[in-house]
Write a protein that holds these residues in place. Sequence first.
Motif, PDB file in Angstrom:
ATOM      1  N   THR A 282     -45.254   1.211 -45.540  1.00  0.00           N
ATOM      2  CA  THR A 282     -44.318   0.091 -45.568  1.00  0.00           C
ATOM      3  C   THR A 282     -43.395   0.196 -46.771  1.00  0.00           C
ATOM      4  O   THR A 282     -42.269  -0.286 -46.739  1.00  0.00           O
ATOM      5  CB  THR A 282     -45.044  -1.263 -45.619  1.00  0.00           C
ATOM      6  OG1 THR A 282     -45.848  -1.332 -46.808  1.00  0.00           O
ATOM      7  CG2 THR A 282     -45.914  -1.457 -44.381  1.00  0.00           C
ATOM      8  N   ARG A 283     -43.874   0.809 -47.833  1.00  0.00           N
ATOM      9  CA  ARG A 283     -43.003   1.092 -48.978  1.00  0.00           C
ATOM     10  C   ARG A 283     -43.575   2.257 -49.769  1.00  0.00           C
ATOM     11  O   ARG A 283     -44.787   2.448 -49.834  1.00  0.00           O
ATOM     12  CB  ARG A 283     -42.839  -0.127 -49.900  1.00  0.00           C
ATOM     13  CG  ARG A 283     -44.076  -0.532 -50.710  1.00  0.00           C
ATOM     14  CD  ARG A 283     -43.763  -1.736 -51.582  1.00  0.00           C
ATOM     15  NE  ARG A 283     -44.921  -2.178 -52.360  1.00  0.00           N
ATOM     16  CZ  ARG A 283     -45.113  -1.912 -53.651  1.00  0.00           C
ATOM     17  NH1 ARG A 283     -44.223  -1.187 -54.317  1.00  0.00           N
ATOM     18  NH2 ARG A 283     -46.186  -2.372 -54.283  1.00  0.00           N
TER      19      ARG A 283
ATOM     20  N   THR B  55     -50.028  -8.148 -36.803  1.00  0.00           N
ATOM     21  CA  THR B  55     -50.126  -6.745 -36.445  1.00  0.00           C
ATOM     22  C   THR B  55     -50.852  -6.588 -35.107  1.00  0.00           C
ATOM     23  O   THR B  55     -51.747  -7.364 -34.778  1.00  0.00           O
ATOM     24  CB  THR B  55     -50.867  -5.953 -37.528  1.00  0.00           C
ATOM     25  OG1 THR B  55     -52.004  -6.713 -37.976  1.00  0.00           O
ATOM     26  CG2 THR B  55     -49.967  -5.690 -38.714  1.00  0.00           C
TER      27      THR B  55
ATOM     28  N   LYS C 208     -43.364  -6.406 -42.925  1.00  0.00           N
ATOM     29  CA  LYS C 208     -44.340  -5.315 -42.983  1.00  0.00           C
ATOM     30  C   LYS C 208     -45.132  -5.223 -41.680  1.00  0.00           C
ATOM     31  O   LYS C 208     -45.427  -4.128 -41.195  1.00  0.00           O
ATOM     32  CB  LYS C 208     -45.279  -5.518 -44.174  1.00  0.00           C
ATOM     33  CG  LYS C 208     -44.584  -5.346 -45.522  1.00  0.00           C
ATOM     34  CD  LYS C 208     -45.553  -5.529 -46.666  1.00  0.00           C
ATOM     35  CE  LYS C 208     -44.899  -5.218 -47.997  1.00  0.00           C
ATOM     36  NZ  LYS C 208     -45.848  -5.253 -49.123  1.00  0.00           N
TER      37      LYS C 208
ATOM     38  N   SER D 110     -53.691  -2.480 -45.596  1.00  0.00           N
ATOM     39  CA  SER D 110     -52.940  -3.100 -46.686  1.00  0.00           C
ATOM     40  C   SER D 110     -53.767  -3.038 -47.967  1.00  0.00           C
ATOM     41  O   SER D 110     -54.951  -3.376 -47.976  1.00  0.00           O
ATOM     42  CB  SER D 110     -52.614  -4.556 -46.338  1.00  0.00           C
ATOM     43  OG  SER D 110     -51.721  -5.120 -47.280  1.00  0.00           O
TER      44      SER D 110
ATOM     45  N   ASP E 298     -49.864  -0.043 -46.260  1.00  0.00           N
ATOM     46  CA  ASP E 298     -49.022  -1.063 -46.880  1.00  0.00           C
ATOM     47  C   ASP E 298     -49.452  -1.279 -48.326  1.00  0.00           C
ATOM     48  O   ASP E 298     -50.571  -1.747 -48.575  1.00  0.00           O
ATOM     49  CB  ASP E 298     -49.129  -2.377 -46.099  1.00  0.00           C
ATOM     50  CG  ASP E 298     -48.545  -3.556 -46.851  1.00  0.00           C
ATOM     51  OD1 ASP E 298     -47.464  -3.384 -47.447  1.00  0.00           O
ATOM     52  OD2 ASP E 298     -49.171  -4.639 -46.843  1.00  0.00           O
TER      53      ASP E 298
ATOM     54  N   ASP F 297     -40.561  -6.375 -49.288  1.00  0.00           N
ATOM     55  CA  ASP F 297     -40.373  -6.803 -47.903  1.00  0.00           C
ATOM     56  C   ASP F 297     -41.359  -7.933 -47.652  1.00  0.00           C
ATOM     57  O   ASP F 297     -42.459  -7.946 -48.219  1.00  0.00           O
ATOM     58  CB  ASP F 297     -40.642  -5.658 -46.930  1.00  0.00           C
ATOM     59  CG  ASP F 297     -39.585  -4.571 -46.995  1.00  0.00           C
ATOM     60  OD1 ASP F 297     -38.432  -4.850 -46.626  1.00  0.00           O
ATOM     61  OD2 ASP F 297     -39.908  -3.446 -47.429  1.00  0.00           O
TER      62      ASP F 297
ATOM     63  N   MET G  57     -42.941  -3.525 -39.221  1.00  0.00           N
ATOM     64  CA  MET G  57     -42.931  -2.082 -39.466  1.00  0.00           C
ATOM     65  C   MET G  57     -44.156  -1.429 -38.843  1.00  0.00           C
ATOM     66  O   MET G  57     -44.065  -0.370 -38.222  1.00  0.00           O
ATOM     67  CB  MET G  57     -42.919  -1.801 -40.972  1.00  0.00           C
ATOM     68  CG  MET G  57     -41.656  -2.135 -41.699  1.00  0.00           C
ATOM     69  SD  MET G  57     -41.835  -1.715 -43.460  1.00  0.00           S
ATOM     70  CE  MET G  57     -40.637  -2.823 -44.193  1.00  0.00           C
ATOM     71  N   GLY G  58     -45.293  -2.081 -39.028  1.00  0.00           N
ATOM     72  CA  GLY G  58     -46.521  -1.531 -38.477  1.00  0.00           C
ATOM     73  C   GLY G  58     -46.481  -1.460 -36.962  1.00  0.00           C
ATOM     74  O   GLY G  58     -46.817  -0.434 -36.365  1.00  0.00           O
TER      75      GLY G  58
END
Length: 273
Positions: A49-50, A134, A61, A75, A7, A56, A64-65
């Motif tokens: 994530t990007r 997460t 995020k 991150s 991330d 986002d 997404m994880g």
Amino acid sequence: MAKVIIDAGHGGRDPGAVYQGRQEKDDALALALALGEALENAGVDVVYTRTEDVYDTPYEKAVMGNNSGADYFISIHRNASANPGSASGIETLIYSKGGEAERLAENINAELAPLGFPDRGVIERPNLVVLRRTQMPAVLIEAGFIDSPQDNERFDAEFGDIVQGIADAVLKSVNGDMGTQEDENTGSEGNTGGSGNASPIYQVQVGAYRVQQYADQMLEKLKSEGFPAYVETGDEPYYRVKVGTFESLDNAAKMEQRLRRMGYNTFITTSSL
């Protein structure tokens, strides 16, 4: 194969910390992409994530994880102090101590401190969404203070070593601290996931999109300008638009420079034949 989601902190309308025109979101993205490439070269499955300057929320995020099925969430950030220039060093944040995340965080700090960054330790931050929401071991790396001229100098001068240091720390966790011993026993050059004889190939990535329509639009634009573009898909929910397949890094770099001169935001990826 282990999977890691990376991330890049902030992005888009959220620049993160800013100091003398330098923005945290840019440093975070550069480090995230380079780290991802290093891990991919070592045989780790990497998702992001990007990969562009988009925003986002931290909750998105974390989702997404969780949806990625990754084994670790990493991150990337830069720190900042209330009084610019008053603080320096690296620190890694985790939800709570006593687990795999703490072990990974300690490995990361141990790799980065020898580069000249003061080690500010592993710190519990249970209020951070990307650590709290997460479902896998998660760490947030503060890669030096963006408002410290000394840290910025180290970040730029030692960028490659920072990338490799974090990658080595991740690989220690992925391999259960056995990677180095296995390499010595087998005579391999690292955890490449292959026979060690594979030839690297290089590609220039222009964009990664979660929506196929946007990838197709970029593909057609590049083709209309005469570039050998194509869309590559994998297990992760991204359509990656790439240009060319090169056996020579120099040739890939020349293509990347040509694309950058035309205003494209690019980076070079590596895989094996």
